[in-house]
Design an enzyme around this catalytic site. Structure first.
Site, PDB file in Angstrom:
ATOM      1  N   LEU A  67       0.837  -1.202   0.000  1.00 12.23           N
ATOM      2  CA  LEU A  67       0.000   0.000   0.000  1.00 12.23           C
ATOM      3  C   LEU A  67       0.870   1.250   0.000  1.00 12.23           C
ATOM      4  O   LEU A  67       1.931   1.277   0.615  1.00 12.23           O
ATOM      5  CB  LEU A  67      -0.923   0.005   1.233  1.00 12.23           C
ATOM      6  CG  LEU A  67      -1.886  -1.181   1.344  1.00 12.23           C
ATOM      7  CD1 LEU A  67      -2.941  -0.900   2.410  1.00 12.23           C
ATOM      8  CD2 LEU A  67      -2.556  -1.513   0.020  1.00 12.23           C
ATOM      9  N   GLY A  77       1.007  -5.276   1.190  1.00 12.02           N
ATOM     10  CA  GLY A  77       0.116  -5.366   0.032  1.00 12.02           C
ATOM     11  C   GLY A  77       0.747  -6.089  -1.151  1.00 12.02           C
ATOM     12  O   GLY A  77       0.038  -6.708  -1.955  1.00 12.02           O
ATOM     13  N   ASN A 113       3.296  -7.613   7.081  1.00  7.95           N
ATOM     14  CA  ASN A 113       3.971  -6.999   8.229  1.00  7.95           C
ATOM     15  C   ASN A 113       3.320  -5.708   8.682  1.00  7.95           C
ATOM     16  O   ASN A 113       3.948  -4.902   9.363  1.00  7.95           O
ATOM     17  CB  ASN A 113       5.437  -6.758   7.865  1.00  7.95           C
ATOM     18  CG  ASN A 113       5.571  -5.828   6.668  1.00  7.95           C
ATOM     19  OD1 ASN A 113       4.746  -5.878   5.762  1.00  7.95           O
ATOM     20  ND2 ASN A 113       6.575  -4.976   6.677  1.00  7.95           N
ATOM     21  N   GLU A 114       2.051  -5.520   8.304  1.00  8.72           N
ATOM     22  CA  GLU A 114       1.376  -4.262   8.619  1.00  8.72           C
ATOM     23  C   GLU A 114       1.462  -3.881  10.099  1.00  8.72           C
ATOM     24  O   GLU A 114       1.581  -2.699  10.456  1.00  8.72           O
ATOM     25  CB  GLU A 114      -0.102  -4.333   8.217  1.00  8.72           C
ATOM     26  CG  GLU A 114      -0.359  -4.215   6.729  1.00  8.72           C
ATOM     27  CD  GLU A 114      -0.180  -5.532   5.970  1.00  8.72           C
ATOM     28  OE1 GLU A 114       0.292  -6.502   6.582  1.00  8.72           O
ATOM     29  OE2 GLU A 114      -0.505  -5.571   4.781  1.00  8.72           O
TER      30      GLU A 114
END
Lengths: 293, 293, 293
Positions: free
Chosen positions: C99, C144, C168-169
């Site tokens: 993202l 993403g 890994n957000e």
């Protein structure tokens, strides 16, 4: 309810084969649960039967074989002297070739309905059986043959590179119904099932063990004895608590089919009734005939 | 709501043990969260507590131990200075023997209700805890002991061949409730859980690692230090995002019990009230007594 | 319906790039499905396209890149001459950074809505694509980027220790939405996903293969050729039956989002609108800028 009628009829027809009730379990009496295509032999231990599919040459799941197998299982379940079964093949080199294409190709919709009901009933009976079921896979085991094995409690496969197993329906242009898929997912997980179903993978013994579609691979001459040892291990557990545990693990999967059994039949019949599907099956059958000739 | 009352009472009784609020985290103040059967010791790092079950000889999950553990966890959760816990045993060679058979054998239904509510509450508190929970399994860990470990975020097991773990309830003729099963399935998958539950498998350290019922096996004298290192790794993640992720992974499983908590209690009580089950438990208890004598 | 309008606009804007319909598949005509940020090159075999993300330096999923990728996929799906895609990166050393933080930091809620709709639409299109999608992961592949790879049918990763992949957000203080989670669980199972999401794990190639987040690891210069070989294997299966099987495996997961698409957008926007989240993203962006300077 053509099938229900058919099964009732079959039960009546088969009844004369039945020996006297109360014969010693594991003795000669066990044979009385068998039928022409489904041998039921006493196991070496009390409460054990060895059930052998015998519909040469390849144990195709014809309506007759399905019906006889369902009835034998029902009889064994209802006889309290039996607690566990080793399920295997009497045909050299093949466990079962799966669904009988002759039953789903060039027949009428009423026949497809009857046939599919029998396939459903076999799975329902196997997957939640109160008996311990150990599959002794002593030959090739594709498609519907694989489903039977997957519906047992444990799978022992003979270590012969020819004896591959998997749900390969997709290669014939047909697809496994959702409850075949659920049974596979329950055994090898979502991701492995996703690949296996889309590619129609047939796993060699080493691959089958690796992916978990079988639990054990042993030399060919030890398949049945290993299955009997495993069965003894499972039968050491108190029956009632084991059955409740099995039910807890598998009931949700069974309920999915039970709740939409008729819709599943309709799906199957309408899928089979497509020209493209019939042509694809026809072509496959022609190829098989050429091979034999 | 006998349990709610019981817990309220227990909280009042335990309150005198509590030290002054606001004592330094990780310092002497940590002890004030403990109780006779649940030691709470400051960890080596800020925000860390080591919680030790101390109900000799085998940390049976008596109603008292359950209640004290629930209360200690609640206090630690509510004190914002704590972010992570290592959960371990103070009894040599055993993590916890699991449910206390004295609580579920020969008592009245009202007692079974109260007891089962406490078991449910412990699981609900552990499985969705905002704290990071690392199990340092320093001994045998069957049945309810295994459930506690499975409900943590990570499991470190001491490498001692005697220290086996698993949900072996079936061997006593009883069955794990569905949420024990769900917790196991979430950890080792459907197929492995199916076998483990039906056979009541107790896994040795090597097997436990292989099947994934524990995450790490280390020499016995390094269990706690390893658990603390792992805890530090988990605590390096921002709390809020980690908690939301945990919730996302586990909430559906918890909701299944929350939605049918009363039905689950009724199931448990009516199962326990069967003569056959009581006899089976009685027989097991007699055997245990003989062993000790 | 800002996004729908946006996409319509983008389609009009991009249309001039389109070559004449009916150009030879796999020939020059394939390029007409591409756009500035999404190269579409003919594959070596009929029915195959190689789609390359080209939004330097790191293929951040900006609204532009998302929109172009969605449109290219839509065109390829609708052109019956295409049956399979290798999806890869044109940016050296990175598949996609995920993202675009510039899209979700310091913008207004309407923009977040539009952006999140595009992310949803890309996933919906990828995850149930009728085409065979093989990810040729030739670089770092976090967040993403990892979701895109997970939504393909098969993942080939270049064996370079720097090329790690994972969701890994959580390390940025944000959390993956439930359908990122579902996609991961479907690929590596519940337990591995639980750890990976809570710790924000980025797996090295060896670890990625071990946990199953990729299917194959090959030398860096063989990533694309391997992906093309795998694609040929998948394309050997009859399309219709394979598509139905894929649908059977993935539709339930897709339906979960479809049924609550708006609620998912609301969650995302309200989460992003929190001061704490914006601050955390801001801090991360500052750090990135410092690194570059």
């Amino acid at each position: 309810m053509a099938l229900a009628a058919g099964l009732r009829l079959a039960r009546v027809l088969l009844r004369p084969n039945a020996g006297p009730r109360g014969a010693a379990p594991g003795g000669l009496g066990a044979r009385c649960f068998g039928s022409p295509r489904v041998l039921v032999e006493p196991g070496p231990a009390a409460g054990v039967a060895v059930v052998k599919l015998k519909s040469p040459p390849v144990n195709c799941l014809s309506l007759e074989l399905l019906t006889e197998l369902i009835i034998s299982l029902e009889k064994l379940e209802n006889d309290k002297t039996f607690r566990g079964i080793v399920l295997t093949s009497d045909c050299p080199g093949i466990f079962s070739a799966g669904l009988d294409l002759m039953e789903i190709c060039g027949r009428n919709p009423a026949h497809y309905v009857e046939y599919w009901k029998a396939v459903q009933e076999l799975w329902l009976r196997l997957y939640l059986s109160k008996l311990v079921l150990i599959a002794a896979i002593n030959g090739v085991c594709p498609a519907g043959g694989c489903l039977i094995a997957l519906s047992c409690d444990y799978r022992v496969l003979a270590d012969n590179p020819k004896y591959c197993t998997g749900l390969n329906e997709v290669l014939l242009g047909i697809i496994a119904p959702f409850w075949f898929k659920d049974t596979l997912v329950n055994t090898i997980g979502q991701r492995a099932a996703e690949r296996a179903l889309q590619l129609g993978l047939l796993f060699s013994p080493a691959e089958a063990l690796q992916v978990g579609i079988v639990d054990q691979v042993v030399p060919e001459d030890q398949v049945q004895s290993t299955a009997l040892s495993v069965l003894a291990q499972w039968m050491a557990v108190p029956d009632h608590a084991r059955q409740l545990s099995k039910n807890m693990m598998r009931k949700a999967t069974v309920d999915r089919l039970v709740k939409q059994r008729d819709a599943d039949i309709q799906n199957f019949v309408s899928f089979l009734s497509r020209d493209s599907v019939q042509k694809s099956l026809q072509a496959y059958l022609e190829k098989l005939k050429e091979k034999k000739a």
